[in-house]
Design a protein around this motif. Structure first.
Motif, PDB file in Angstrom:
ATOM      1  N   ILE A 180      19.345  -7.117   4.482  1.00 21.20           N
ATOM      2  CA  ILE A 180      18.211  -7.800   5.117  1.00 21.20           C
ATOM      3  C   ILE A 180      18.532  -8.144   6.568  1.00 21.20           C
ATOM      4  CG2 ILE A 180      16.797  -9.884   5.086  1.00 21.20           C
ATOM      5  CD1 ILE A 180      17.063  -9.880   2.035  1.00 21.20           C
ATOM      6  N   LEU A 181      19.731  -8.661   6.819  1.00 19.13           N
ATOM      7  CA  LEU A 181      20.104  -9.060   8.178  1.00 19.13           C
ATOM      8  C   LEU A 181      20.186  -7.860   9.113  1.00 19.13           C
ATOM      9  CD1 LEU A 181      22.857 -11.749   7.456  1.00 19.13           C
ATOM     10  CD2 LEU A 181      20.454 -12.123   8.049  1.00 19.13           C
ATOM     11  N   ALA A 182      20.723  -6.730   8.624  1.00 16.00           N
ATOM     12  CA  ALA A 182      20.813  -5.531   9.464  1.00 16.00           C
ATOM     13  C   ALA A 182      19.417  -5.015   9.824  1.00 16.00           C
ATOM     14  CB  ALA A 182      21.616  -4.448   8.753  1.00 16.00           C
ATOM     15  N   LEU A 183      18.508  -5.031   8.863  1.00 17.81           N
ATOM     16  CA  LEU A 183      17.136  -4.590   9.126  1.00 17.81           C
ATOM     17  C   LEU A 183      16.449  -5.498  10.146  1.00 17.81           C
ATOM     18  CD1 LEU A 183      16.033  -3.627   5.505  1.00 17.81           C
ATOM     19  CD2 LEU A 183      16.010  -2.093   7.477  1.00 17.81           C
ATOM     20  N   LYS A 184      16.632  -6.796   9.986  1.00 24.09           N
ATOM     21  CA  LYS A 184      15.998  -7.731  10.922  1.00 24.09           C
ATOM     22  C   LYS A 184      16.583  -7.585  12.321  1.00 24.09           C
ATOM     23  CE  LYS A 184      14.348 -11.259   7.701  1.00 24.09           C
ATOM     24  NZ  LYS A 184      14.044 -12.681   7.518  1.00 24.09           N
ATOM     25  N   GLN A 185      17.903  -7.447  12.388  1.00 26.90           N
ATOM     26  CA  GLN A 185      18.539  -7.282  13.686  1.00 26.90           C
ATOM     27  C   GLN A 185      18.046  -6.013  14.378  1.00 26.90           C
ATOM     28  OE1 GLN A 185      22.719  -6.274  13.644  1.00 26.90           O
ATOM     29  NE2 GLN A 185      23.100  -7.259  15.607  1.00 26.90           N
ATOM     30  N   ALA A 186      17.952  -4.916  13.639  1.00 21.67           N
ATOM     31  CA  ALA A 186      17.491  -3.656  14.216  1.00 21.67           C
ATOM     32  C   ALA A 186      16.071  -3.788  14.768  1.00 21.67           C
ATOM     33  CB  ALA A 186      17.558  -2.544  13.171  1.00 21.67           C
TER      34      ALA A 186
END
Length: 290
Positions: A180-186
């Motif tokens: 979830i965090l990687a998707l939001k950061q991207a």
């Protein structure tokens, strides 16, 4: 919109020597004078920052484009795109259209020992909205996965919090949290927002493959997800250090839906994600100014 995506992932399996650091910092000051990287070899963080700024130079050298033949531009919200310079102006409309589609949009990011760059080529307005997110799948030292997840609840929606329910076990919690965090950061970086952006405004409903911002579907966006596993031997030992990272790319394709690509097959991943090492960068560092 047919803009191919290419990702480079650089593995910093060791720190630079003082001489290597000085060489890279000199290239950085010459070619990327705006880069806010302190000349501080004793701080490992500055090495990773420096590598992230040097990756576009390495990419253009790989394309055999001399440094004098391209310019790095930036939009008002900090999105980068590269324009290749054509000294001979051709009034041929076909050639002009080809030049217009030769712009390269890119974004770099890093976490711990992995530095990534996502790039695509096309018209300027089509290539700038790209971002890459990288999260190492591990909790901080001395902290359990569940406690780490709870400390980040302010970045998650209630639905996302239920997706990382502690009852799932710490391994599942850590993996889903980093996803979830990687998707939001991207996505946040793809739209040019600062990291102070309220992450809870975004929701990634992983089971249903849906993404929303302020409750509205993120129509037109493509999200690619994969895992990078790294490892290297421990000096004077038979053991190995292993690290796993959750990675994601967000790109605005202007389609009429939201698309998720879960890249689990190694051969498919190799077609658009390339892994390189720090030594490959250092071997040509002094040539990046050419």
């Amino acid at each position: 919109m047919d803009c191919p995506i290419l990702v480079w992932m650089l593995f910093t399996n060791r720190e630079m020597t003082p001489e290597e650091y000085a060489k890279c910092h000199a290239v950085l000051r010459d070619c990327v004078p705006h880069a806010p990287v302190r000349n501080s070899p004793s701080e490992p963080e500055t090495m990773r920052q420096m590598v992230a700024f040097l990756l576009p130079l390495l990419m253009m050298r790989h394309r055999r484009v001399p440094r004098s033949r391209w310019r790095d531009h930036m939009t008002s919200v900090g999105k980068h795109w590269i324009e290749q310079i054509h000294h001979i102006q051709d009034d041929n409309p076909v050639a002009a259209a080809s030049r217009a589609r030769s712009m390269i949009g890119y974004h770099t990011s890093y976490d711990h020992n992995l530095v990534g760059m996502a790039m695509t080529q096309g018209r300027r307005e089509d290539v700038v909205n790209i971002g890459v997110g990288i999260k190492e799948i591990t909790a901080p030292p001395g902290m359990s996965a569940n406690d780490f997840a709870i400390s980040l609840y302010h970045k998650l929606t209630p639905r996302e919090q239920s997706f990382i329910d502690p009852a799932q076990g710490e391994e599942v919690v850590m993996r889903r949290l980093c996803l979830i965090l990687a998707l939001k950061q991207a996505y946040i970086k793809a739209i040019g927002q600062p990291m102070g952006f309220d992450w809870s405004r975004l929701e990634f409903n992983i089971p249903e493959k849906r993404a929303t911002g302020d409750g509205r579907p993120l129509i037109g966006w493509e999200f690619r997800v994969w895992t990078s596993e790294l490892g290297w031997p421990i000096p004077n030992s038979e053991g190995h250090i292993k690290q796993k990272y959750q990675c994601a790319v967000a790109f605005f394709r202007r389609n009429r839906d939201t698309k998720f690509v879960w890249q689990n097959d190694a051969k498919d991943l190799e077609s658009w994600v390339q892994f390189i090492t720090l030594d490959q960068l250092l071997n040509v560092a002094d040539k990046l100014i050419e």
